[in-house]
Design an enzyme around this catalytic site. Structure first.
Site, PDB file in Angstrom:
ATOM      1  CG  ASP A   9       1.499  -2.298   5.182  1.00 18.46           C
ATOM      2  OD1 ASP A   9       0.622  -1.576   4.696  1.00 18.46           O
ATOM      3  OD2 ASP A   9       2.262  -2.996   4.482  1.00 18.46           O
ATOM      4  CG  MET A  10       5.136  -7.496   5.832  1.00 15.06           C
ATOM      5  SD  MET A  10       6.159  -7.642   7.292  1.00 15.06           S
ATOM      6  CE  MET A  10       7.693  -8.167   6.533  1.00 15.06           C
ATOM      7  CG  ASP A 103       1.971  -6.176   2.845  1.00 13.91           C
ATOM      8  OD1 ASP A 103       0.745  -6.059   2.666  1.00 13.91           O
ATOM      9  OD2 ASP A 103       2.773  -5.230   2.791  1.00 13.91           O
ATOM     10  CD  GLU A 104      -2.744  -3.500   5.006  1.00  9.72           C
ATOM     11  OE1 GLU A 104      -2.610  -3.735   3.781  1.00  9.72           O
ATOM     12  OE2 GLU A 104      -3.483  -2.624   5.445  1.00  9.72           O
TER      13      GLU A 104
HETATM   14  P1  TTP Z   1       1.338  -2.719  -0.051  1.00 10.69           P
HETATM   15  O1  TTP Z   1       1.460  -2.964   1.415  1.00 10.69           O
HETATM   16  O2  TTP Z   1       0.322  -1.743  -0.519  1.00 10.69           O
HETATM   17  O3  TTP Z   1       2.737  -2.210  -0.622  1.00 10.69           O
HETATM   18  P2  TTP Z   1       4.200  -2.672  -0.267  1.00 10.69           P
HETATM   19  O4  TTP Z   1       4.240  -3.595   0.909  1.00 10.69           O
HETATM   20  O5  TTP Z   1       4.865  -3.169  -1.494  1.00 10.69           O
HETATM   21  O6  TTP Z   1       4.889  -1.286   0.115  1.00 10.69           O
HETATM   22  P3  TTP Z   1       4.651  -0.384   1.416  1.00 10.69           P
HETATM   23  O7  TTP Z   1       3.656  -1.084   2.286  1.00 10.69           O
HETATM   24  O8  TTP Z   1       6.011  -0.269   2.046  1.00 10.69           O
HETATM   25  O9  TTP Z   1       4.164   0.916   0.877  1.00 10.69           O
HETATM   26  O10 TTP Z   1       1.068  -4.068  -0.812  1.00 10.69           O
HETATM   27  C1  TTP Z   1       1.643  -5.293  -0.403  1.00 10.69           C
HETATM   28  C2  TTP Z   1       1.990  -6.152  -1.616  1.00 10.69           C
HETATM   29  O11 TTP Z   1       0.824  -6.369  -2.390  1.00 10.69           O
HETATM   30  C3  TTP Z   1       2.987  -5.510  -2.535  1.00 10.69           C
HETATM   31  O12 TTP Z   1       4.342  -5.782  -2.162  1.00 10.69           O
HETATM   32  C4  TTP Z   1       2.626  -6.079  -3.875  1.00 10.69           C
HETATM   33  C5  TTP Z   1       1.149  -6.359  -3.798  1.00 10.69           C
HETATM   34  N1  TTP Z   1       0.379  -5.336  -4.511  1.00 10.69           N
HETATM   35  C6  TTP Z   1       0.040  -5.559  -5.847  1.00 10.69           C
HETATM   36  O13 TTP Z   1       0.319  -6.633  -6.389  1.00 10.69           O
HETATM   37  N2  TTP Z   1      -0.627  -4.575  -6.538  1.00 10.69           N
HETATM   38  C7  TTP Z   1      -0.956  -3.370  -5.981  1.00 10.69           C
HETATM   39  O14 TTP Z   1      -1.550  -2.496  -6.638  1.00 10.69           O
HETATM   40  C8  TTP Z   1      -0.601  -3.144  -4.595  1.00 10.69           C
HETATM   41  C9  TTP Z   1      -0.938  -1.838  -3.947  1.00 10.69           C
HETATM   42  C10 TTP Z   1       0.064  -4.149  -3.930  1.00 10.69           C
HETATM   43 MG    MG Z   2       3.153  -3.164   2.672  1.00  9.80          MG
END
Ligand code: TTP
Ligand code: MG
Length: 347
Positions: A9-10, A103-104
Site C-alpha cells: 500500500d503506497m 495504490d494497493e
Molecule cells: P489510501 O491508501 O487509503 O490512502 P493514501 O495512500 O493516501 O495514504 P496511506 O495509505 O499512507 O494511509 O488511498 C489511496 C489513494 O486513494 C489516496 O492517495 C487518494 C485516494 N482516496 C480518495 O480519493 N478518497 C478516499 O476517501 C480515500 C481513502 C482515498
Molecule cells: Mg495508500
C-alpha cells in the site's frame, strides 16, 4: 503455513506523487481534493495529517485545521500511470496480483522460488529507486494478516506477521481491525461484550453465528488468524465491442467509415482502460430487413490502438457487397490478453 502473501500500500499516494514532481512541495502539508466549497479531501501528505486532516474530510474543515497547507486538485491520469508502473514491478515476481485500488494490491508469491521476505524487500526497494515513492509492505500467510501488517508502521513500513506471532499480534486489537467488520457489526459485537479480537477468539462460536449469521464464521476464523481467501487477479473481459444503430439506414461507404472510426476509438479506449489487447476483430452488420451478418479477421500480433482496429474493420467491410441499406454496424476486439504482462514475458 508459508509466508506467501504480500500486501503493498503506497503512502499518501496522490500527495506523495505531487511532492515528488514538484520540489517546492517536499516537506509541506499537501492536501489533494476537489476545489469547490463542497469538495472533500482525497488524501493528505503526512505533514498535513499532523493537523488532523484526513481523507473524506470536507475541504472547508481541512482549511480551518491547516490554513497554510497547499491545496491541489487531483490529477487522476497521472496517478493511473504511476499505478501501472507499480503493477509492472509486481508482475516481475508473480502473475497472481489482485489490485484493491490504484495504490494497493495483494500478491501471492507461492510460485516464486525466491523467499517471500526477500521479494517484499525488493519490491519496496524498486518502488523507491524507480518511482521515487515509498510503499508500506506487509508479509504473512494470509490476506487479512498481510494487509494488517502493511498498515502496522506506515509510512514506509515493513512488517512480517509469522504464524507463531499472529495471535499475539491480533488478540489485543479492537474488533474493528477484522476484515469485514464495519461500524454496524462492530456495534453488535461490542453490545455482546466482544471488544478485543481475543474476546471473539475465546468466545463461543455458536453465539457469534447466532449474532452475525454467516458472517459469524468468517469473524470467528479471522479472530483465530485464519483466512482462506485466495489472491484472485481480476478476470479479463472476453471481448470488447461497440455497435451503433443508425438514425437513418444507409449504405454510403463514407458514412459507414465514419461510424467505424468512432466505434474503433471507443473499443480502443476501453481496451486501454482494461489494459488488454486482442488479435481478432469482428465486424457485425444488420441490414434494413434485419438480416444479420458478421465477419472476423485474426492476425498474428496483438493490437489495441484505434488505427489498427479500424484498419481491420475497414478491410472486412470493404470485402462485402453492400447491396442493401444497413441499420447497424458494430466492431469487436476479441482473443484478448493482458497488455503489460505479455510485454514483460516477452522481455
Ligand atoms: P489510501 O491508501 O487509503 O490512502 P493514501 O495512500 O493516501 O495514504 P496511506 O495509505 O499512507 O494511509 O488511498 C489511496 C489513494 O486513494 C489516496 O492517495 C487518494 C485516494 N482516496 C480518495 O480519493 N478518497 C478516499 O476517501 C480515500 C481513502 C482515498
Ligand atoms: Mg495508500
Amino acid at each position: 503455513m508459508e509466508l506467501n502473501i504480500i500486501h503493498v500500500d503506497m503512502d499518501a499516494f496522490y500527495a506523495s506523487i505531487e511532492q515528488r514532481d514538484n520540489f517546492k512541495l517536499k516537506g509541506r502539508a499537501v492536501i489533494i481534493g476537489g476545489k469547490s466549497k463542497r469538495g472533500v479531501v482525497s488524501t493528505a501528505s503526512y505533514e498535513a495529517r499532523k493537523y488532523g486532516v484526513h481523507s473524506a474530510m470536507p475541504i472547508i474543515k481541512a482549511r480551518q485545521l491547516c490554513p497554510h497547507g497547499v491545496y491541489l486538485r487531483p490529477n487522476h491520469q497521472k496517478y493511473k500511470e504511476v499505478s501501472q508502473q507499480i503493477r509492472e514491478i509486481f508482475y516481475q515476481y508473480t502473475d497472481l496480483v489482485e489490485p484493491l485500488a490504484l495504490d494497493e494490491a495483494y500478491l501471492d508469491v507461492s510460485a516464486n522460488d525466491k523467499n517471500s521476505i526477500k521479494i517484499a524487500k525488493e519490491i519496496k526497494r524498486k518502488i523507491k529507486s524507480k518511482l521515487k515513492l515509498t510503499a508500506s509492505v506487509g508479509v504473512s500467510y494470509n490476506k487479512f494478516l498481510a494487509k494488517l501488517a502493511s498498515d502496522f508502521n506506515k509510512p514506509n513500513g515493513f512488517k512480517i506477521i509469522s504464524p507463531f506471532k499472529a495471535k499475539d499480534i491480533i488478540f489485543p486489537l479492537d474488533v474493528s481491525y477484522l476484515w469485514g467488520v464495519g461500524p454496524k457489526t462492530e456495534d453488535k459485537l461490542k453490545e455482546m461484550g466482544f471488544y478485543k479480537i481475543e474476546d471473539i477468539a475465546k468466545g463461543d462460536r455458536n453465539s457469534l453465528i447466532r449474532l452475525l449469521g454467516k458472517k459469524g464464521y468468517q469473524v470467528y476464523n479471522l479472530a483465530h488468524a485464519v483466512d482462506n481467501r485466495k489472491v484472485s487477479p481480476p478476470s479479463l473481459p472476453k471481448s470488447i465491442g461497440k455497435e451503433i444503430t443508425f438514425k437513418r439506414d444507409t449504405k454510403d461507404i463514407i458514412v459507414l467509415r465514419g461510424y467505424l472510426r468512432d466505434l474503433s476509438k471507443k473499443v480502443s479506449d476501453r481496451a486501454i482502460k482494461n489494459n488488454v489487447k486482442g488479435k481478432t476483430v469482428v465486424l457485425k452488420l444488420k441490414y434494413e430487413d434485419f438480416e444479420e451478418l458478421s465477419r472476423s479477421k485474426s492476425i498474428n500480433h496483438y493490437i489495441y490502438k484505434e488505427e489498427s482496429i479500424y484498419d481491420l474493420g475497414y478491410r472486412l467491410l470493404n470485402k462485402l457487397n453492400l447491396n442493401k441499406n444497413l441499420r447497424l454496424i458494430g466492431i469487436t476486439l476479441t482473443n484478448l490478453v493482458e497488455k503489460n504482462v505479455e510485454q514483460l514475458k516477452l522481455l
